[in-house]
Design a protein around this motif. Sequence first.
Motif, PDB file in Angstrom:
ATOM      1  N   ASP A   2       0.835  -1.200   0.000  1.00 42.85           N
ATOM      2  CA  ASP A   2       0.000   0.000   0.000  1.00 42.85           C
ATOM      3  C   ASP A   2       0.875   1.258   0.000  1.00 42.85           C
ATOM      4  N   ASP A   3       0.222   2.415  -0.148  1.00 46.94           N
ATOM      5  CA  ASP A   3       0.938   3.686  -0.252  1.00 46.94           C
ATOM      6  C   ASP A   3       1.792   3.989   0.975  1.00 46.94           C
ATOM      7  N   ILE A   4       1.295   3.656   2.159  1.00 51.18           N
ATOM      8  CA  ILE A   4       2.047   3.913   3.392  1.00 51.18           C
ATOM      9  C   ILE A   4       3.318   3.072   3.422  1.00 51.18           C
ATOM     10  N   GLN A   5       3.198   1.803   3.060  1.00 51.14           N
ATOM     11  CA  GLN A   5       4.378   0.933   3.036  1.00 51.14           C
ATOM     12  C   GLN A   5       5.369   1.390   1.972  1.00 51.14           C
ATOM     13  N   GLU A   6       4.867   1.798   0.804  1.00 50.02           N
ATOM     14  CA  GLU A   6       5.747   2.279  -0.257  1.00 50.02           C
ATOM     15  C   GLU A   6       6.501   3.525   0.198  1.00 50.02           C
ATOM     16  N   ARG A   7       5.799   4.435   0.866  1.00 51.51           N
ATOM     17  CA  ARG A   7       6.419   5.655   1.356  1.00 51.51           C
ATOM     18  C   ARG A   7       7.491   5.338   2.393  1.00 51.51           C
ATOM     19  N   GLN A   8       7.199   4.427   3.310  1.00 53.22           N
ATOM     20  CA  GLN A   8       8.177   4.041   4.329  1.00 53.22           C
ATOM     21  C   GLN A   8       9.403   3.395   3.691  1.00 53.22           C
ATOM     22  N   THR A   9       9.181   2.557   2.689  1.00 53.53           N
ATOM     23  CA  THR A   9      10.294   1.920   1.973  1.00 53.53           C
ATOM     24  C   THR A   9      11.145   2.969   1.277  1.00 53.53           C
ATOM     25  N   ARG A  40      11.501  12.591   5.315  1.00 56.68           N
ATOM     26  CA  ARG A  40      10.081  12.762   4.963  1.00 56.68           C
ATOM     27  C   ARG A  40       9.845  14.145   4.339  1.00 56.68           C
ATOM     28  N   ASP A  44       9.009  15.378   0.269  1.00 54.19           N
ATOM     29  CA  ASP A  44       7.879  16.260  -0.048  1.00 54.19           C
ATOM     30  C   ASP A  44       8.348  17.504  -0.799  1.00 54.19           C
TER      31      ASP A  44
END
Length: 155
Positions: A2-9, A40, A44
Motif C-alpha cells: 500500500d501507499d504507506i508501506q511504499e512511502r516508508q520503503t 520525509r 515532499d
Amino acid sequence: MDDIQERQTLEVSLSAILSERVLEHLPAPLQLDHQKGGVRSWIDARAEEGQVLLVSWKHSEELIGLMIVASNSEAAESPVIHIGYMLAETAWGQGIASELLRGLVAAVRNEGPTRLAGGVGRNNPASARVLQKAGFVLSPDTSTAETDMFVYDVQ
C-alpha cells in the motif's frame, strides 16, 4: 504494497542514499534537515519542485538514486526543463548518470524543441563532466558565482 508501506520503503532507501558525500555538492535547499522533518520533508519538497523519477538497479530493483525534472514552459518560446540528479555512492563511476541523461534527451526529443538545463556547484567538476559528455554546454549568462549552468537544446 500500500501507499504507506511504499512511502516508508522510499524513506528508508533514501536515508541510505543521502549520505554526507552525496549531499556535499548540493545547494542549501537540497540539504537534508533533520530538525525540519528529515527524509520525509526532503521527499515532499522534491515532489513540489517537479516530477521525481526513481533510479534502481535493473537486476535487483534496489533504489540507487533519483532524477528531478521540473518544467518551466513560461520562461521562453520553447519549454525549459530543469534537471537534477543524485546517485548513491555505490553507483558512482558506473555511467549511470550518463545513461539517465541520454534517456532523458531521447524522451524529450519526441516533444519538440526543448531546452534542458542543469546546475552544478563549482565544487563538483565530476558532475559538470557528466553533463558536458552528454552534450550540455556551459551557459555563462545563467551561471552564478557558486553554480555553473549547463544547457542542452533538443531539436
